[in-house]
Design a protein around this motif. Structure first.
Motif, PDB file in Angstrom:
ATOM      1  N   GLN A 205       0.834  -1.207   0.000  1.00  0.00           N
ATOM      2  CA  GLN A 205       0.000   0.000   0.000  1.00  0.00           C
ATOM      3  C   GLN A 205       0.865   1.252   0.000  1.00  0.00           C
ATOM      4  O   GLN A 205       0.573   2.225  -0.702  1.00  0.00           O
ATOM      5  CB  GLN A 205      -0.936  -0.006   1.208  1.00  0.00           C
ATOM      6  N   TYR A 206       1.915   1.238   0.807  1.00  0.00           N
ATOM      7  CA  TYR A 206       2.822   2.389   0.853  1.00  0.00           C
ATOM      8  C   TYR A 206       3.494   2.601  -0.496  1.00  0.00           C
ATOM      9  O   TYR A 206       3.515   3.722  -1.034  1.00  0.00           O
ATOM     10  CB  TYR A 206       3.876   2.181   1.943  1.00  0.00           C
ATOM     11  N   LEU A 207       4.044   1.539  -1.067  1.00  0.00           N
ATOM     12  CA  LEU A 207       4.741   1.667  -2.343  1.00  0.00           C
ATOM     13  C   LEU A 207       3.792   2.071  -3.468  1.00  0.00           C
ATOM     14  O   LEU A 207       4.153   2.863  -4.345  1.00  0.00           O
ATOM     15  CB  LEU A 207       5.449   0.355  -2.690  1.00  0.00           C
ATOM     16  N   LYS A 208       2.579   1.541  -3.450  1.00  0.00           N
ATOM     17  CA  LYS A 208       1.592   1.927  -4.472  1.00  0.00           C
ATOM     18  C   LYS A 208       1.278   3.419  -4.391  1.00  0.00           C
ATOM     19  O   LYS A 208       1.227   4.107  -5.412  1.00  0.00           O
ATOM     20  CB  LYS A 208       0.313   1.099  -4.312  1.00  0.00           C
ATOM     21  N   ALA A 209       1.066   3.901  -3.179  1.00  0.00           N
ATOM     22  CA  ALA A 209       0.755   5.321  -3.014  1.00  0.00           C
ATOM     23  C   ALA A 209       1.928   6.191  -3.443  1.00  0.00           C
ATOM     24  O   ALA A 209       1.742   7.273  -4.002  1.00  0.00           O
ATOM     25  CB  ALA A 209       0.388   5.606  -1.559  1.00  0.00           C
ATOM     26  N   GLU A 210       3.128   5.729  -3.187  1.00  0.00           N
ATOM     27  CA  GLU A 210       4.321   6.519  -3.484  1.00  0.00           C
ATOM     28  C   GLU A 210       4.710   6.473  -4.959  1.00  0.00           C
ATOM     29  O   GLU A 210       5.174   7.469  -5.524  1.00  0.00           O
ATOM     30  CB  GLU A 210       5.489   5.983  -2.647  1.00  0.00           C
ATOM     31  N   MET A 211       4.484   5.320  -5.635  1.00  0.00           N
ATOM     32  CA  MET A 211       5.116   5.106  -6.937  1.00  0.00           C
ATOM     33  C   MET A 211       4.212   4.675  -8.079  1.00  0.00           C
ATOM     34  O   MET A 211       4.527   4.931  -9.243  1.00  0.00           O
ATOM     35  CB  MET A 211       6.213   4.033  -6.794  1.00  0.00           C
ATOM     36  N   ALA A 212       3.127   3.990  -7.779  1.00  0.00           N
ATOM     37  CA  ALA A 212       2.405   3.271  -8.831  1.00  0.00           C
ATOM     38  C   ALA A 212       1.868   4.163  -9.938  1.00  0.00           C
ATOM     39  O   ALA A 212       1.717   3.723 -11.082  1.00  0.00           O
ATOM     40  CB  ALA A 212       1.252   2.455  -8.221  1.00  0.00           C
ATOM     41  N   TYR A 213       1.572   5.425  -9.623  1.00  0.00           N
ATOM     42  CA  TYR A 213       0.921   6.293 -10.613  1.00  0.00           C
ATOM     43  C   TYR A 213       1.856   7.353 -11.186  1.00  0.00           C
ATOM     44  O   TYR A 213       1.400   8.268 -11.866  1.00  0.00           O
ATOM     45  CB  TYR A 213      -0.309   6.955  -9.989  1.00  0.00           C
ATOM     46  N   LEU A 214       3.159   7.214 -10.943  1.00  0.00           N
ATOM     47  CA  LEU A 214       4.113   8.148 -11.542  1.00  0.00           C
ATOM     48  C   LEU A 214       4.147   7.950 -13.051  1.00  0.00           C
ATOM     49  O   LEU A 214       3.984   6.826 -13.545  1.00  0.00           O
ATOM     50  CB  LEU A 214       5.507   7.918 -10.963  1.00  0.00           C
ATOM     51  N   ASP A 215       4.389   9.030 -13.797  1.00  0.00           N
ATOM     52  CA  ASP A 215       4.384   8.910 -15.261  1.00  0.00           C
ATOM     53  C   ASP A 215       5.758   8.632 -15.840  1.00  0.00           C
ATOM     54  O   ASP A 215       5.913   8.508 -17.055  1.00  0.00           O
ATOM     55  CB  ASP A 215       3.764  10.152 -15.905  1.00  0.00           C
ATOM     56  N   THR A 216       6.784   8.536 -14.988  1.00  0.00           N
ATOM     57  CA  THR A 216       8.102   8.063 -15.419  1.00  0.00           C
ATOM     58  C   THR A 216       8.581   7.019 -14.411  1.00  0.00           C
ATOM     59  O   THR A 216       8.114   6.986 -13.261  1.00  0.00           O
ATOM     60  CB  THR A 216       9.134   9.205 -15.503  1.00  0.00           C
ATOM     61  N   GLU A 217       9.514   6.190 -14.835  1.00  0.00           N
ATOM     62  CA  GLU A 217       9.999   5.137 -13.944  1.00  0.00           C
ATOM     63  C   GLU A 217      10.885   5.710 -12.840  1.00  0.00           C
ATOM     64  O   GLU A 217      11.647   6.654 -13.049  1.00  0.00           O
ATOM     65  CB  GLU A 217      10.761   4.066 -14.727  1.00  0.00           C
ATOM     66  N   GLN A 218      10.772   5.113 -11.672  1.00  0.00           N
ATOM     67  CA  GLN A 218      11.549   5.517 -10.509  1.00  0.00           C
ATOM     68  C   GLN A 218      12.020   4.259  -9.785  1.00  0.00           C
ATOM     69  O   GLN A 218      11.258   3.305  -9.622  1.00  0.00           O
ATOM     70  CB  GLN A 218      10.690   6.364  -9.580  1.00  0.00           C
TER      71      GLN A 218
END
Length: 217
Positions: free
Chosen positions: A104-117
């Motif tokens: 849940q934490y990682l999804k909130a932080e990263m899942a919807y970014l428009d570039t890879e991180q």
């Protein structure tokens, strides 16, 4: 015939669940915007959801935006508060890479970014989180993973283990061959230094995958 009916009912349930989630997201976004005293909060909420696709994506885009719009700034603060709240749930106790709280934490932080991180979670001997840091940024389809830099940072922090995470803006959380090879190189180099790579979690707007669970680690 019964199996066919069962599948159809299941599909309808999934569709209705997705639709209900969209409705809840729209209502929450309208309420958030209305609290900023914006005119036509309903119309603005609809425009944002049409542009980004979901409430989560709107919040992430707002947090990433660099402008002086007070509405965007407010939504960015909501996203920051959400991430911090979720992060607090994984602190002070052993982290399991596929635990619901971590995902849940990682999804909130990263899942919807428009570039890879590329994000790395550094753990101590008890597998408690020491810190997590962005260790690489890339394009819409690729972000570099640098084992030397990751392990150098782990040594500096005196970390005993790491969990790697990165996002796929494409919406497909399936690991690529490059993801698998880079993770195996990192794991091999880490073993020589006594640093364990517990997992590599890949996230997207449609789900997540674990290289360990898939048998690649």
């Amino acid at each position: 015939m019964e199996l066919s009916h069962a599948r159809s009912a299941g599909d309808r349930n999934l569709a209705s669940s997705a639709e209900a989630e969209k409705i809840r997201g729209r209502q929450i976004l309208e309420q958030l915007l209305a609290s900023t005293l914006v005119e036509n909060a309903t119309g603005l909420a609809s425009d944002l959801l049409d542009q980004y696709g979901s409430l989560s994506a709107v919040l992430v885009a707002s947090a990433e935006a660099d402008n002086d719009d007070p509405r965007t700034a407010f939504l960015g603060l909501v996203q920051a508060a959400l991430v911090e709240s979720l992060r607090s749930k994984i602190e002070g106790r052993p982290i399991i890479s596929r635990s619901a709280d971590l995902i849940q934490y990682l999804k909130a932080e990263m899942a919807y970014l428009d570039t890879e991180q590329v994000r790395v979670l550094f753990l101590n001997v008890k597998n408690h989180l020491m810190c997590d840091e962005v260790m690489g940024r890339g394009s819409i389809s690729e972000a570099p993973i640098y084992p030397r830099e990751i392990l150098k940072r782990a040594i500096l922090l005196n970390a005993s283990a790491i969990i790697l995470a990165h996002n796929h803006p494409s919406g497909d959380a399936t690991p690529s061959r490059a993801d698998i090879l880079a993770t195996r190189r990192l794991k091999g180099s880490g073993e020589e230094l006594g640093i364990t790579v517990h997992d590599h979690v890949i996230l997207s707007s449609s789900g997540w995958s674990s290289l360990k669970e898939l048998g690649y680690l």
